[in-house]
Motif scaffolding. Structure first.
Motif, mmCIF file in Angstrom:
data_model
loop_
_atom_site.group_PDB
_atom_site.id
_atom_site.type_symbol
_atom_site.label_atom_id
_atom_site.label_comp_id
_atom_site.label_asym_id
_atom_site.label_seq_id
_atom_site.Cartn_x
_atom_site.Cartn_y
_atom_site.Cartn_z
ATOM 1 N N ILE A 120 -10.703 -1.881 -5.763
ATOM 2 C CA ILE A 120 -11.153 -2.176 -4.392
ATOM 3 C C ILE A 120 -10.113 -1.549 -3.469
ATOM 4 C CG2 ILE A 120 -11.643 -4.009 -2.744
ATOM 5 C CD1 ILE A 120 -12.045 -5.804 -5.373
ATOM 6 N N LEU A 121 -10.500 -0.464 -2.823
ATOM 7 C CA LEU A 121 -9.549 0.259 -1.986
ATOM 8 C C LEU A 121 -9.771 -0.046 -0.507
ATOM 9 C CD1 LEU A 121 -8.888 1.972 -4.504
ATOM 10 C CD2 LEU A 121 -8.814 3.951 -3.010
ATOM 11 N N TYR A 122 -8.729 0.112 0.299
ATOM 12 C CA TYR A 122 -8.920 0.164 1.757
ATOM 13 C C TYR A 122 -8.017 1.256 2.296
ATOM 14 C CZ TYR A 122 -4.681 -2.553 3.086
ATOM 15 O OH TYR A 122 -3.400 -2.979 3.298
ATOM 16 N N THR A 123 -8.605 2.109 3.100
ATOM 17 C CA THR A 123 -7.852 3.241 3.636
ATOM 18 C C THR A 123 -7.709 3.140 5.152
ATOM 19 O OG1 THR A 123 -9.902 4.489 3.653
ATOM 20 C CG2 THR A 123 -8.454 4.842 1.772
ATOM 21 N N GLU A 124 -8.325 2.108 5.724
ATOM 22 C CA GLU A 124 -8.183 1.809 7.158
ATOM 23 C C GLU A 124 -7.882 0.324 7.275
ATOM 24 O OE1 GLU A 124 -8.594 3.954 9.617
ATOM 25 O OE2 GLU A 124 -9.445 5.633 8.474
ATOM 26 N N PHE A 125 -7.076 -0.071 8.274
ATOM 27 C CA PHE A 125 -6.924 -1.490 8.560
ATOM 28 C C PHE A 125 -8.183 -1.986 9.270
ATOM 29 C CE2 PHE A 125 -2.327 -0.244 8.657
ATOM 30 C CZ PHE A 125 -1.913 -1.049 7.614
ATOM 31 N N GLY A 126 -8.518 -3.260 9.071
ATOM 32 C CA GLY A 126 -9.664 -3.769 9.831
ATOM 33 C C GLY A 126 -10.345 -4.949 9.190
ATOM 34 N N PRO A 127 -11.639 -5.143 9.505
ATOM 35 C CA PRO A 127 -12.402 -6.299 9.014
ATOM 36 C C PRO A 127 -12.689 -6.168 7.523
ATOM 37 C CG PRO A 127 -13.827 -4.800 10.231
ATOM 38 C CD PRO A 127 -12.438 -4.265 10.373
ATOM 39 N N PRO A 128 -13.290 -7.192 6.904
ATOM 40 C CA PRO A 128 -13.525 -7.157 5.457
ATOM 41 C C PRO A 128 -14.239 -5.898 4.966
ATOM 42 C CG PRO A 128 -13.995 -9.348 6.313
ATOM 43 C CD PRO A 128 -13.669 -8.506 7.505
ATOM 44 N N GLU A 129 -15.084 -5.300 5.811
ATOM 45 C CA GLU A 129 -15.869 -4.120 5.392
ATOM 46 C C GLU A 129 -14.994 -2.932 5.021
ATOM 47 O OE1 GLU A 129 -16.544 -5.960 8.185
ATOM 48 O OE2 GLU A 129 -18.056 -7.025 7.011
ATOM 49 N N VAL A 130 -13.708 -2.949 5.385
ATOM 50 C CA VAL A 130 -12.843 -1.812 5.000
ATOM 51 C C VAL A 130 -12.616 -1.787 3.479
ATOM 52 C CG1 VAL A 130 -11.661 -1.675 7.235
ATOM 53 C CG2 VAL A 130 -10.656 -3.075 5.402
ATOM 54 N N LEU A 131 -12.941 -2.890 2.808
ATOM 55 C CA LEU A 131 -12.748 -2.946 1.348
ATOM 56 C C LEU A 131 -13.921 -2.246 0.664
ATOM 57 C CD1 LEU A 131 -11.671 -6.692 1.074
ATOM 58 C CD2 LEU A 131 -10.172 -4.694 1.081
ATOM 59 N N GLN A 132 -13.624 -1.203 -0.101
ATOM 60 C CA GLN A 132 -14.671 -0.396 -0.745
ATOM 61 C C GLN A 132 -14.307 -0.181 -2.204
ATOM 62 O OE1 GLN A 132 -17.268 1.188 0.968
ATOM 63 N NE2 GLN A 132 -16.694 0.319 2.953
ATOM 64 N N ILE A 133 -15.323 -0.198 -3.081
ATOM 65 C CA ILE A 133 -15.057 0.105 -4.499
ATOM 66 C C ILE A 133 -14.989 1.617 -4.691
ATOM 67 C CG2 ILE A 133 -16.019 0.019 -6.818
ATOM 68 C CD1 ILE A 133 -16.063 -2.701 -6.544
ATOM 69 N N LYS A 134 -13.928 2.065 -5.341
ATOM 70 C CA LYS A 134 -13.784 3.511 -5.599
ATOM 71 C C LYS A 134 -13.298 3.701 -7.034
ATOM 72 C CE LYS A 134 -14.451 5.299 -1.399
ATOM 73 N NZ LYS A 134 -13.700 4.981 -0.203
ATOM 74 N N GLU A 135 -13.523 4.926 -7.557
ATOM 75 C CA GLU A 135 -12.947 5.289 -8.853
ATOM 76 C C GLU A 135 -11.539 5.817 -8.594
ATOM 77 O OE1 GLU A 135 -13.704 5.266 -12.156
ATOM 78 O OE2 GLU A 135 -15.553 4.170 -11.752
ATOM 79 N N VAL A 136 -10.562 5.312 -9.321
ATOM 80 C CA VAL A 136 -9.195 5.835 -9.220
ATOM 81 C C VAL A 136 -8.658 6.026 -10.633
ATOM 82 C CG1 VAL A 136 -8.686 4.723 -6.990
ATOM 83 C CG2 VAL A 136 -8.144 3.522 -9.104
ATOM 84 N N GLU A 137 -7.544 6.715 -10.722
ATOM 85 C CA GLU A 137 -6.975 6.994 -12.049
ATOM 86 C C GLU A 137 -6.451 5.707 -12.690
ATOM 87 O OE1 GLU A 137 -3.592 9.902 -13.899
ATOM 88 O OE2 GLU A 137 -4.356 10.319 -11.882
ATOM 89 N N LYS A 138 -6.774 5.505 -13.949
ATOM 90 C CA LYS A 138 -6.269 4.325 -14.663
ATOM 91 C C LYS A 138 -4.764 4.490 -14.878
ATOM 92 C CE LYS A 138 -7.051 1.913 -19.029
ATOM 93 N NZ LYS A 138 -7.814 1.884 -20.279
ATOM 94 N N PRO A 139 -3.951 3.458 -14.571
ATOM 95 C CA PRO A 139 -2.494 3.636 -14.743
ATOM 96 C C PRO A 139 -2.096 3.618 -16.222
ATOM 97 C CG PRO A 139 -2.977 1.383 -14.052
ATOM 98 C CD PRO A 139 -4.300 2.110 -14.086
ATOM 99 N N ALA A 140 -0.969 4.228 -16.511
ATOM 100 C CA ALA A 140 -0.443 4.209 -17.889
ATOM 101 C C ALA A 140 0.910 3.516 -17.863
ATOM 102 C CB ALA A 140 -0.292 5.645 -18.395
ATOM 103 N N PRO A 141 1.163 2.615 -18.821
ATOM 104 C CA PRO A 141 2.425 1.874 -18.777
ATOM 105 C C PRO A 141 3.628 2.750 -19.110
ATOM 106 C CG PRO A 141 1.204 1.332 -20.770
ATOM 107 C CD PRO A 141 0.322 2.253 -19.979
#
Ligand SMILES: NC(=O)c1ccc[n+]([C@@H]2O[C@H](COP(=O)([O-])OP(=O)(O)OC[C@H]3O[C@@H](n4cnc5c(N)ncnc54)[C@H](OP(=O)(O)O)[C@@H]3O)[C@@H](O)[C@H]2O)c1
Length: 334
Positions: free
Chosen positions: A4-25
């Motif tokens: 769940i990413l947010y790239t702008e500050f603001g209301p709840p709608e700024v939260l968007q599901i995106k694909e991102v790279e899976k982290p590696a330990p």
């Protein structure tokens, strides 16, 4: 992985599901498959940090600049919120000794955040522990932040059996933990909260509850060994007559004035002001796991939202209706 990413500050709608790279330990880190992450006070503040006024910032103003450097000035610097979580260890770095794949864990990431995602990595010596065996992932996820903060801050007050304690803000993340921990120390606990959450605070074990919208606890003639104010909504001046001789006024949120009062009351007077920053100790998480398994500590879930409905989860958490924790669940959606 999904996050769940947010790239702008603001209301709840700024939260968007995106694909991102899976982290590696890294060598000393674990990779956790996150199952649940609650919506905490910090998530709500960080999501809209640009628009937080100095009045809404409940800490000394000199801290606002470093906080803006962490969270960003005009755009968020941290793009994945979520400071606490529960999940399962999927893989470990080669130097990890305390955990293994398959362990069910809960943990706290603090200002680093990143729990609103399907996976996260953290050092094995971070705030991470095996989660309570008698809790669901959603319940366990709602424990670390409040329990770590309340344990650390209550430690400053040297709470004793039989002490009379008032917790102002007893229905929130830190307050609900403080109520339960104070009861565990066999204190007599009064919880102060808003009208919809009186029953919730009673269910946590508070002996008495006060509705701050209807009654002023400083005017009822009661006196306490400890007044623990979570949001700093009261003041030492108003609380002084409600403190016993040698009583403590403990603040989780404070501006500069209480800091000066703390310095002054250290040298003069019997009643003390304590403004403190909590410290994270992984051992505190292990302790709260044991308390949970012994039935002395619980996490009450109001509602769970799947990660696709993160904005709704934030909206509901801000609505003023919640009674207990609002949790975002990840596991149904891979
Ligand atoms: N010192 C530290 O190291 C440290 C660490 C972490 C956080 N903090 C501080 O702790 C605060 C967040 O605590 P939290 O996570 O527990 O917040 P939270 O979950 O949002 O809870 C806030 C509590 O305050 C109550 N409240 C709201 N207005 C009130 C009023 N006028 N009078 C009395 N109580 C009132 C709420 O009651 P209702 O919801 O029932 O209305 C709720 O119980 C922040 O200010 C943060 O800066 C300090």
């Amino acid at each position: 992985m999904k996050a769940i990413l947010y790239t702008e500050f603001g209301p709840p709608e700024v939260l968007q599901i995106k694909e991102v790279e899976k982290p590696a330990p890294k060598d000393s880190e674990v990779l956790v498959k996150v199952h649940a992450a609650p919506v905490s006070y910090g998530d709500l503040i960080a999501r809209n940090f640009k628009n937080i006024t100095s009045r809404e910032f409940h800490m000394p103003l000199p801290l606002l600049l470093p906080m803006r450097m962490i969270f960003g000035f005009s755009k968020p610097k941290i793009n994945i919120l979520g400071s606490e979580f529960a999940g399962e260890i999927e893989a470990t770095g080669k130097d990890v000794r305390r955990f293994k794949a398959g362990d069910r864990v809960f943990g706290y990431l603090g200002q680093r955040m990143g729990a609103y995602a399907e996976y996260l990595c953290l050092p094995e010596d971070g705030s991470l522990a095996i989660m309570p065996a008698n809790m669901s992932y959603a319940q366990a996820a709602a424990v670390p932040y409040g329990a770590i903060m309340a344990t650390s801050l209550l430690r400053k007050a040297n709470l004793q059996k039989g002490h009379k304690v008032l917790i102002n803000g007893a229905s929130g993340g830190i307050g609900s933990a403080a109520v339960q921990l104070a009861k565990y120390y066999e204190a007599e606990v009064t919880g102060v909260c808003g009208t919809p959450r009186l029953e919730y605070v009673k269910s946590l074990g508070a002996d008495r509850v006060i509705d701050y919208t209807a009654d002023d606890f400083t005017q009822n003639g009661e006196t306490y060994d400890l007044i623990f104010d979570i949001l700093g909504k009261s003041s030492f001046a108003r609380c002084k007559n409600s403190l016993k001789h040698n009583g403590i006024y403990l603040l989780a949120s404070f501006k500069m004035k209480p800091v000066y009062q703390m310095l002054w009351t250290k040298i003069a007077g019997s009643k003390k002001v304590i403004c403190a920053m909590a410290s994270e100790k992984p051992a505190d998480l292990v302790r709260v796991k044991e308390l949970s398994e012994a039935g002395k500590y619980k996490a009450i879930i109001d509602r769970c939202f799947p990660m696709q409905q993160a904005a709704e989860a934030h909206r509901y958490a801000e609505s003023g209706h919640k009674q207990g924790n609002v949790v975002i669940t990840m596991e149904d959606h891979r």
